[in-house]
Design an enzyme around this catalytic site. Sequence first.
Site, PDB file in Angstrom:
ATOM      1  N   GLU A 171       0.890  -1.539   0.201  1.00 24.40           N
ATOM      2  CA  GLU A 171       0.219  -0.069  -0.187  1.00 24.40           C
ATOM      3  C   GLU A 171       0.764   1.097  -0.325  1.00 24.40           C
ATOM      4  O   GLU A 171       0.557   2.698   0.400  1.00 24.40           O
ATOM      5  CB  GLU A 171      -0.991   0.102   1.460  1.00 24.40           C
ATOM      6  N   TYR A 173       3.714   1.762   2.116  1.00 26.31           N
ATOM      7  CA  TYR A 173       4.340   2.320   3.558  1.00 26.31           C
ATOM      8  C   TYR A 173       5.595   1.854   3.373  1.00 26.31           C
ATOM      9  O   TYR A 173       5.799   1.388   2.356  1.00 26.31           O
ATOM     10  CB  TYR A 173       3.096   1.739   4.179  1.00 26.31           C
ATOM     11  N   ARG A 182      10.577   3.144  -7.808  1.00 29.04           N
ATOM     12  CA  ARG A 182       9.962   4.613  -7.212  1.00 29.04           C
ATOM     13  C   ARG A 182      10.648   5.618  -6.312  1.00 29.04           C
ATOM     14  O   ARG A 182      10.394   6.820  -6.207  1.00 29.04           O
ATOM     15  CB  ARG A 182       8.528   4.725  -7.345  1.00 29.04           C
ATOM     16  N   ARG A 221       2.486  -9.080   4.449  1.00 36.32           N
ATOM     17  CA  ARG A 221       1.772  -8.419   2.936  1.00 36.32           C
ATOM     18  C   ARG A 221       2.162  -7.622   1.993  1.00 36.32           C
ATOM     19  O   ARG A 221       3.064  -6.807   2.356  1.00 36.32           O
ATOM     20  CB  ARG A 221       0.617  -6.938   3.798  1.00 36.32           C
ATOM     21  N   HIS A 259      -2.182   4.114  -1.758  1.00 39.67           N
ATOM     22  CA  HIS A 259      -2.314   5.230  -1.500  1.00 39.67           C
ATOM     23  C   HIS A 259      -3.055   5.778  -2.607  1.00 39.67           C
ATOM     24  O   HIS A 259      -3.611   6.971  -2.588  1.00 39.67           O
ATOM     25  CB  HIS A 259      -2.557   5.840  -0.101  1.00 39.67           C
ATOM     26  N   ARG A 262      -3.701   5.879  -8.656  1.00 41.64           N
ATOM     27  CA  ARG A 262      -5.047   6.426  -9.329  1.00 41.64           C
ATOM     28  C   ARG A 262      -6.172   5.808  -9.798  1.00 41.64           C
ATOM     29  O   ARG A 262      -6.512   6.224 -10.992  1.00 41.64           O
ATOM     30  CB  ARG A 262      -4.999   7.787 -10.477  1.00 41.64           C
ATOM     31  N   ARG A 295     -12.946  -6.501  -2.314  1.00 41.76           N
ATOM     32  CA  ARG A 295     -14.031  -6.973  -2.692  1.00 41.76           C
ATOM     33  C   ARG A 295     -14.380  -8.094  -3.541  1.00 41.76           C
ATOM     34  O   ARG A 295     -15.055  -8.731  -4.487  1.00 41.76           O
ATOM     35  CB  ARG A 295     -14.049  -6.446  -4.608  1.00 41.76           C
ATOM     36  N   CYS A 341     -21.385  -5.529   2.714  1.00 38.07           N
ATOM     37  CA  CYS A 341     -20.415  -3.706   2.305  1.00 38.07           C
ATOM     38  C   CYS A 341     -20.836  -4.044   0.974  1.00 38.07           C
ATOM     39  O   CYS A 341     -20.828  -4.493  -0.001  1.00 38.07           O
ATOM     40  CB  CYS A 341     -19.314  -4.749   3.056  1.00 38.07           C
ATOM     41  N   GLN A 346     -18.293   4.951   3.181  1.00 36.56           N
ATOM     42  CA  GLN A 346     -18.892   6.182   4.070  1.00 36.56           C
ATOM     43  C   GLN A 346     -18.585   6.406   4.428  1.00 36.56           C
ATOM     44  O   GLN A 346     -18.565   7.448   5.336  1.00 36.56           O
ATOM     45  CB  GLN A 346     -20.122   6.507   2.506  1.00 36.56           C
ATOM     46  N   CYS A 348     -16.388   4.143   7.025  1.00 32.93           N
ATOM     47  CA  CYS A 348     -15.405   3.512   7.084  1.00 32.93           C
ATOM     48  C   CYS A 348     -14.304   4.396   7.212  1.00 32.93           C
ATOM     49  O   CYS A 348     -13.633   5.005   7.314  1.00 32.93           O
ATOM     50  CB  CYS A 348     -15.299   1.731   6.985  1.00 32.93           C
ATOM     51  N   LYS A 571     -14.253  23.264  -8.557  1.00 31.95           N
ATOM     52  CA  LYS A 571     -14.425  22.127  -8.964  1.00 31.95           C
ATOM     53  C   LYS A 571     -16.369  21.895  -8.545  1.00 31.95           C
ATOM     54  O   LYS A 571     -15.656  21.447  -7.667  1.00 31.95           O
ATOM     55  CB  LYS A 571     -13.532  21.482  -9.238  1.00 31.95           C
ATOM     56  N   GLY A 653     -34.515  11.637   6.039  1.00 31.31           N
ATOM     57  CA  GLY A 653     -35.178  12.947   4.664  1.00 31.31           C
ATOM     58  C   GLY A 653     -36.232  14.080   5.456  1.00 31.31           C
ATOM     59  O   GLY A 653     -36.607  14.688   4.860  1.00 31.31           O
ATOM     60  N   LEU A 660     -28.596  14.533   3.210  1.00 29.60           N
ATOM     61  CA  LEU A 660     -29.324  13.575   3.819  1.00 29.60           C
ATOM     62  C   LEU A 660     -27.907  12.558   2.784  1.00 29.60           C
ATOM     63  O   LEU A 660     -27.714  12.707   1.810  1.00 29.60           O
ATOM     64  CB  LEU A 660     -30.717  13.217   3.025  1.00 29.60           C
TER      65      LEU A 660
END
Length: 676
Positions: A171, A173, A182, A221, A259, A262, A295, A341, A346, A348, A571, A653, A660
């Site tokens: 990830e 780190y 990189r 990992r 992280h 893109r 996923r 899930c 939103q 977590c 934007k 709502g 909301l």
Amino acid sequence: MTPATDTAYPHLFAPLDLGFTQLRNRILMGSMHTGLEDHSRDFPKLAAYFGERAAGGAALLVTGGFSPNIAGWLAPFGSKLSWPWEVGRHRPVTAAVHAHGAKICLQLLHAGRYAYHPLQVAPSKLKAPINPFTPRALSSWGVDRQIASYARAARLAREAGYDGVEVMGSEGYLINEFIAPRTNKRSDAWGGDASKRMRFAVEIVRRIREACGPDFIIIYRLSLLDLVEDGSNWEEILLQAKAIEAAGATIINSGIGWHEARVPTIATSVPRAAFTGVTAKLRPHVNVPVVAVNRINMPDVAERVLADGHADMVSLARPLLADPHWPAKARAGKPEAINTCIACNQACLDHIFVNKRATCLVNPRAAHETELVYRPTPAPKRVAVVGAGPAGLACATVAAERGHQVTLFDAAGEIGGQFNVAKRIPGKEEFHETLRYFRHRLADTGVDVRLDTRADAATLAGFDEVVVATGILPRRVDFPGADHPMVVSYLDVLLGRVHAADKVAIIGAGGIGFDVGEFLVHEGLSPALDPARWMAEWGVDPSFSNRGALTRPQPEAPARKVWLLQRSPGKPGARLGKTTGWIHRATLKAKGVQMLGGVEYLGVDDHGLRIRVDGQEQLLDVGTVVICAGQEPQRNLAAELQAQGRSVHIIGGADVAVELDAKRAIDQGSRLAAAL
Ligand code: FAD
Ligand code: NAP
Ligand code: SF4
């Protein structure tokens, strides 16, 4: 593998022999930072959180990340394990997990240049694009000290009762920063060719094994897909995996994407199990179990990953936040009972980024197990809930679970409210699962559901408590030509009442404006349901061989030309979710959507929409104008009841429409029901 015989998911529930210890099934709860790790006062809550997930049947749990020293803190005074006096607070956590027959590993995470404080260190002095701080490059003595602190933290973890540690090597780190060209520009013994760049990782695993003995789980990992330029290539990844195994790792877990990448890796628009192919590619080359991630949110998906030989274990992280009892429900052959899930991030990840305790949109008890408790009621009441949107569904089912006699009314012919609209957006197919869950939950808790029933004051006579969850009405706009036939509401478009023209203007660039944009530019199968197409759109190398596993993105042509407009300057999309907003903006940009802020709407006529931007008038020659201008509370029922002097509870709502979302709706419904 000897498949289990007493379940519909034989591979998922086959035990796994690690030699010195056994795991009861193939489910690893992936590491998630909840915020409870950061303060010793919250450890009793952390124990309850993990205890519930162990009771729910997972085999091996991994904590959120703990830094082995101060430099590696994610944020100032964040979670850390480096001193003997920090050990005691962990013991209730490990005991709670062991009491339910599961095992637990502490994740060792040194944030490297992702640390959000000025003490950060890295292999080279290179600032991360997502962090304002520039790291100090470690001296070779400093590198030795970092390795020693990993070994010391692992020894302390063992003292605290952990069955092992997970070394966070992915990830983006610190460890990953050493591995990738990189971020590693060193020319000493810790940089240069691939074998030197991975030496830091290998030494850490070797020293932990030395410090903790042979009967201690070490999960490593490993970043199988960096998804950034100048990341590792496949030969380097393979070399690393073999060296990590030789250094003493027990299990290799997959890491997908830095992280700063893109390419989305866990959002709801990412196809299910999109990346297990890369774990499958590694598996034949190592002799330790490998774990597939990202996923995997339903048992059939998990079973397929294992049965197809893509991995030896599956990692479920957010799915166990959403439903701690996911494994037990799967084992019992009741997948329909799982609170799935929906990968919205939103409650977590978005919470963690604003320093707020994580929880779950579909399960507000997550990480609040000791505070939000659904106790059986001593005094059952007759409760009417009006509106079967997320707020009403949560309220009705929790109230019924507590023993109240609940009747749920909805004017529509199906439950779900606005979720029935949201589920039509390409990439939001997971919303179907929430509706399936609630359908099952209503039946299970014995709620009397009255569909096609518009409730009024008369319908609600005789109830002890009335909950109004009637939702919202789309806001109407007021400019010349707003009543022109080409001007339609987002509901007209999303519910298929209107087929949009080839050129469309969307008025309002909130969450719904962006969703309507996605709906209009995609036609046919949603990319979320077609992994190959999705990878092509985002530029993921399907052979996973290139450096960083990147290739040139090849977005398909948009189905139509779209303008997305807002009056506010700046934007569009600035207020979308922290971890998902960029994905919506990037998708629409790739589809050529023109996003304009600071727009004045001059009017609509047969030629299209006239606007003024930066003092310049323009005609957008569109054939459809879709209004996505926010929402107003639908309160007429509440007002009617209140006029009769009746007391009502108003949620979702119907209570407050501004900003909301389903997180607030479900949380408010659940909390009200817990208190009724
Ligand atoms: P609603 O969902 O509006 O439900 C109200 C219900 O009350 C309706 O079913 C209605 O038929 C019923 N009703 C009204 N009056 C009566 C009456 N008199 N008698 C009986 N029944 C009545 N939120 C997120 O958090 N994340 C997202 O990604 C997201 N995406 C969205 C995408 C779209 C396209 C849309 C439209 C919404 C999205 N939302 C999202 C918003 C989310 O759906 C709402 O915040 C949520 O549905 C609000 O829940 P609610 O229960 O208050 O109201
Ligand atoms: P919203 O986020 O409040 O956006 C409304 C948009 O309409 C804004 O861009 C606003 O911008 C514009 N607007 C407001 N009044 C207007 C007027 N009178 N005339 C013209 N434009 C006007 O509302 P929404 O998009 O309807 O979403 C509703 C809720 O659903 C949101 O609160 C959101 O949280 C939730 N949702 C969430 C997601 C998600 O992915 N998390 C997705 C969809 C929906 P200007 O005032 O600048 O023009
Ligand atoms: Fe999954 Fe959303 Fe819950 Fe996070 S908040 S666990 S992404 S459903």
